[in-house]
Design a protein around this motif. Structure first.
Motif, PDB file in Angstrom:
ATOM      1  N   LEU A  33      31.431  41.582  40.639  1.00  0.00           N
ATOM      2  CA  LEU A  33      32.878  41.345  40.682  1.00  0.00           C
ATOM      3  C   LEU A  33      33.277  40.242  39.704  1.00  0.00           C
ATOM      4  CD1 LEU A  33      33.587  41.650  44.500  1.00  0.00           C
ATOM      5  CD2 LEU A  33      34.305  43.204  42.706  1.00  0.00           C
ATOM      6  N   GLY A  34      32.416  39.251  39.535  1.00  0.00           N
ATOM      7  CA  GLY A  34      32.668  38.222  38.534  1.00  0.00           C
ATOM      8  C   GLY A  34      32.725  38.817  37.137  1.00  0.00           C
ATOM      9  N   ALA A  35      31.843  39.777  36.881  1.00  0.00           N
ATOM     10  CA  ALA A  35      31.832  40.463  35.585  1.00  0.00           C
ATOM     11  C   ALA A  35      33.127  41.252  35.384  1.00  0.00           C
ATOM     12  CB  ALA A  35      30.628  41.392  35.497  1.00  0.00           C
ATOM     13  N   VAL A  36      33.667  41.835  36.474  1.00  0.00           N
ATOM     14  CA  VAL A  36      34.935  42.581  36.388  1.00  0.00           C
ATOM     15  C   VAL A  36      36.079  41.640  36.017  1.00  0.00           C
ATOM     16  CG1 VAL A  36      36.639  43.887  37.721  1.00  0.00           C
ATOM     17  CG2 VAL A  36      34.208  44.389  37.987  1.00  0.00           C
ATOM     18  N   ILE A  37      36.132  40.459  36.663  1.00  0.00           N
ATOM     19  CA  ILE A  37      37.182  39.476  36.371  1.00  0.00           C
ATOM     20  C   ILE A  37      37.066  38.994  34.928  1.00  0.00           C
ATOM     21  CG2 ILE A  37      38.050  37.170  36.951  1.00  0.00           C
ATOM     22  CD1 ILE A  37      37.236  37.683  39.831  1.00  0.00           C
ATOM     23  N   LEU A  38      35.849  38.705  34.494  1.00  0.00           N
ATOM     24  CA  LEU A  38      35.627  38.279  33.113  1.00  0.00           C
ATOM     25  C   LEU A  38      36.062  39.373  32.132  1.00  0.00           C
ATOM     26  CD1 LEU A  38      32.634  36.323  31.730  1.00  0.00           C
ATOM     27  CD2 LEU A  38      33.324  38.395  30.562  1.00  0.00           C
ATOM     28  N   GLY A  39      35.703  40.619  32.450  1.00  0.00           N
ATOM     29  CA  GLY A  39      36.075  41.740  31.595  1.00  0.00           C
ATOM     30  C   GLY A  39      37.576  41.909  31.484  1.00  0.00           C
ATOM     31  N   PHE A  40      38.295  41.657  32.582  1.00  0.00           N
ATOM     32  CA  PHE A  40      39.758  41.759  32.545  1.00  0.00           C
ATOM     33  C   PHE A  40      40.351  40.715  31.609  1.00  0.00           C
ATOM     34  CE2 PHE A  40      43.949  40.540  34.195  1.00  0.00           C
ATOM     35  CZ  PHE A  40      44.609  41.742  34.042  1.00  0.00           C
ATOM     36  N   SER A 100      37.037  32.208  32.463  1.00  0.00           N
ATOM     37  CA  SER A 100      36.288  31.062  32.995  1.00  0.00           C
ATOM     38  C   SER A 100      35.834  31.315  34.428  1.00  0.00           C
ATOM     39  CB  SER A 100      37.162  29.796  32.943  1.00  0.00           C
ATOM     40  OG  SER A 100      37.576  29.531  31.628  1.00  0.00           O
ATOM     41  N   ILE A 101      36.763  31.807  35.266  1.00  0.00           N
ATOM     42  CA  ILE A 101      36.417  32.065  36.665  1.00  0.00           C
ATOM     43  C   ILE A 101      35.370  33.167  36.759  1.00  0.00           C
ATOM     44  CG2 ILE A 101      37.301  32.992  38.849  1.00  0.00           C
ATOM     45  CD1 ILE A 101      39.889  31.499  38.363  1.00  0.00           C
ATOM     46  N   GLY A 102      35.528  34.213  35.941  1.00  0.00           N
ATOM     47  CA  GLY A 102      34.563  35.311  35.956  1.00  0.00           C
ATOM     48  C   GLY A 102      33.170  34.863  35.558  1.00  0.00           C
ATOM     49  N   ALA A 103      33.085  34.064  34.472  1.00  0.00           N
ATOM     50  CA  ALA A 103      31.780  33.579  34.010  1.00  0.00           C
ATOM     51  C   ALA A 103      31.148  32.650  35.040  1.00  0.00           C
ATOM     52  CB  ALA A 103      31.942  32.841  32.671  1.00  0.00           C
ATOM     53  N   MET A 154      27.332  31.572  39.584  1.00  0.00           N
ATOM     54  CA  MET A 154      27.095  31.237  40.991  1.00  0.00           C
ATOM     55  C   MET A 154      26.374  32.374  41.725  1.00  0.00           C
ATOM     56  SD  MET A 154      27.951  28.207  41.536  1.00  0.00           S
ATOM     57  CE  MET A 154      27.311  27.949  39.894  1.00  0.00           C
ATOM     58  N   GLY A 155      26.721  33.611  41.373  1.00  0.00           N
ATOM     59  CA  GLY A 155      26.013  34.742  41.971  1.00  0.00           C
ATOM     60  C   GLY A 155      24.536  34.724  41.625  1.00  0.00           C
ATOM     61  N   LEU A 173      44.700  41.891  42.210  1.00  0.00           N
ATOM     62  CA  LEU A 173      44.739  41.138  43.465  1.00  0.00           C
ATOM     63  C   LEU A 173      43.707  41.678  44.452  1.00  0.00           C
ATOM     64  CD1 LEU A 173      48.590  40.658  43.967  1.00  0.00           C
ATOM     65  CD2 LEU A 173      46.911  38.906  43.413  1.00  0.00           C
ATOM     66  N   GLY A 174      43.528  43.013  44.445  1.00  0.00           N
ATOM     67  CA  GLY A 174      42.523  43.613  45.321  1.00  0.00           C
ATOM     68  C   GLY A 174      41.114  43.125  44.986  1.00  0.00           C
ATOM     69  N   VAL A 175      40.822  43.045  43.679  1.00  0.00           N
ATOM     70  CA  VAL A 175      39.511  42.537  43.242  1.00  0.00           C
ATOM     71  C   VAL A 175      39.351  41.078  43.642  1.00  0.00           C
ATOM     72  CG1 VAL A 175      38.110  41.961  41.217  1.00  0.00           C
ATOM     73  CG2 VAL A 175      39.259  44.174  41.341  1.00  0.00           C
TER      74      VAL A 175
END
Length: 266
Positions: free
Chosen positions: A23-30, A61-64, A69-70, A231-233
Motif C-alpha cells: 500500500l505504501g508503494a501504491v501511495i508513492l506511485g500516485f 514521502s509518505i509512501g516511501a 517501515m513495512g 481516501l479508500g487506500v
C-alpha cells in the motif's frame, strides 16, 4: 500455548507489514503519477499549481516512508528484535499523525484547489495559440477531446481568446469538435479548425460544431471519483497501521530477551 501464540502473532505481523509495504508503494506511485502525467488535466494543474506539487511530494514521502517501515516491521517480526519493533511502533504513530494532518489539510483546501484550477484553465484558454509547441496546450486538448467538453464553464470561454475570435469565418478549437465513436480512440486534433459549412463575415460561436458542456463539472466529478479511491487506500493503510501497532506491542511485550544473532548480517 504461549509460544504458539507468539509465533502466530509474529507471522500475522509479517503479513500485515507485507500488505503495508504494498500500500505504501501504491501511495508513492500516485505521487509519482501526479508529477509525471503529461496527458491529462493533472498536467495542466500541476505545472502551474504549487499546491498540487506539494501534495505530490507529500504522497511520495509518505509512501516511501511507509514502505521502509513495512520492511523494518517484517525484519523485526521475523527475527523477534525488540528494538526494531519499538522503533517500528514509534514511526507508525508518527506516520498516522502525519496522514491525519495531511488529510485534514487537503480537505480544507479543496475549495482553493478548485478555484485555482478554474483560474489556470481560463488563463490557458485566453492565451492558447495555434501552432505553438506547449505541453499545457496539448494536455488541455487531450482533456477536451477525451472528456468531450469545451472550455471551463462552457464553450463560450473560448470567445475570450482574441486569436480565435479574429478569424473572419467560422473557426473553433479543434479538440472541442464533436467526434464519432469510431474517432474517439484517435489522438486529439490541435489548434483551430474551420467549419466546412462556415459563413463569412465573423466568427459566430453559436455556429461552432463543438460540445457545449464545459469541462468543470466533468473534471470535478473525475476528481471526486479518484479522491474516493485515494481516501479508500489511505483508510486501508491507517487500519493496517493500527493493527500493526497492536501486534507489535503484543509481540514486543512477549519477547523477554534479545537475541541479536537472529539479525541478518550484511
Amino acid at each position: 500455548m504461549g509460544a504458539a501464540c507468539i509465533k502466530v502473532t509474529k507471522y500475522f505481523l509479517f503479513l500485515f507489514n507485507l500488505l503495508f509495504f504494498v500500500l505504501g508503494a501504491v501511495i508513492l506511485g500516485f505521487g509519482v503519477w501526479i508529477l509525471a502525467d503529461r496527458s491529462s488535466f493533472i498536467s495542466v494543474l500541476q505545472t502551474s499549481s504549487t499546491s498540487l506539487k506539494v501534495g505530490a511530494y507529500v504522497f511520495i514521502s509518505i509512501g516511501a516512508f511507509t514502505m521502509l517501515m513495512g520492511f523494518l516491521g517484517c525484519i523485526g517480526a521475523v527475527n523477534e528484535v525488540r528494538c526494531l519493533l519499538g522503533l517500528y511502533f514509534a514511526f507508525l504513530v508518527l506516520i498516522l499523525i502525519a496522514q491525519v494532518a495531511a488529510g485534514v489539510l487537503f480537505y480544507f483546501n479543496m475549495g482553493k484547489l478548485k478555484q485555482e484550477m478554474g483560474s489556470i484553465v481560463t488563463e490557458l484558454i485566453q492565451k492558447y495559440e495555434e501552432g505553438r509547441q506547449d505541453s499545457l496546450q496539448e494536455a488541455w486538448d487531450y482533456v477536451q477531446a477525451q472528456v468531450q467538453c469545451c472550455g471551463w464553464v462552457s464553450f463560450y470561454n473560448w470567445t475570450e481568446n482574441p486569436r480565435l475570435m479574429n478569424h473572419t469565418n467560422t473557426t473553433y478549437p479543434c479538440s472541442c469538435g464533436k467526434r464519432s465513436q469510431n474517432d474517439s480512440s484517435l489522438p486529439p486534433e490541435k489548434g483551430f479548425c474551420h467549419a466546412l459549412n462556415g459563413t463569412q463575415g465573423g466568427n459566430n460561436p453559436d455556429a461552432w460544431p463543438v460540445y457545449h458542456e464545459g469541462c468543470m463539472e466533468k473534471v470535478q466529478a473525475w476528481l471526486q471519483e479518484n479522491l474516493g479511491i485515494i481516501l479508500g487506500v489511505c483508510v486501508g493503510v491507517a487500519v493496517i497501521e493500527l493493527l500493526g501497532m497492536l501486534l507489535s506491542v503484543f509481540l514486543c511485550r512477549s519477547i523477554h530477551s534479545e537475541d541479536y544473532s537472529k539479525v541478518p548480517k550484511y
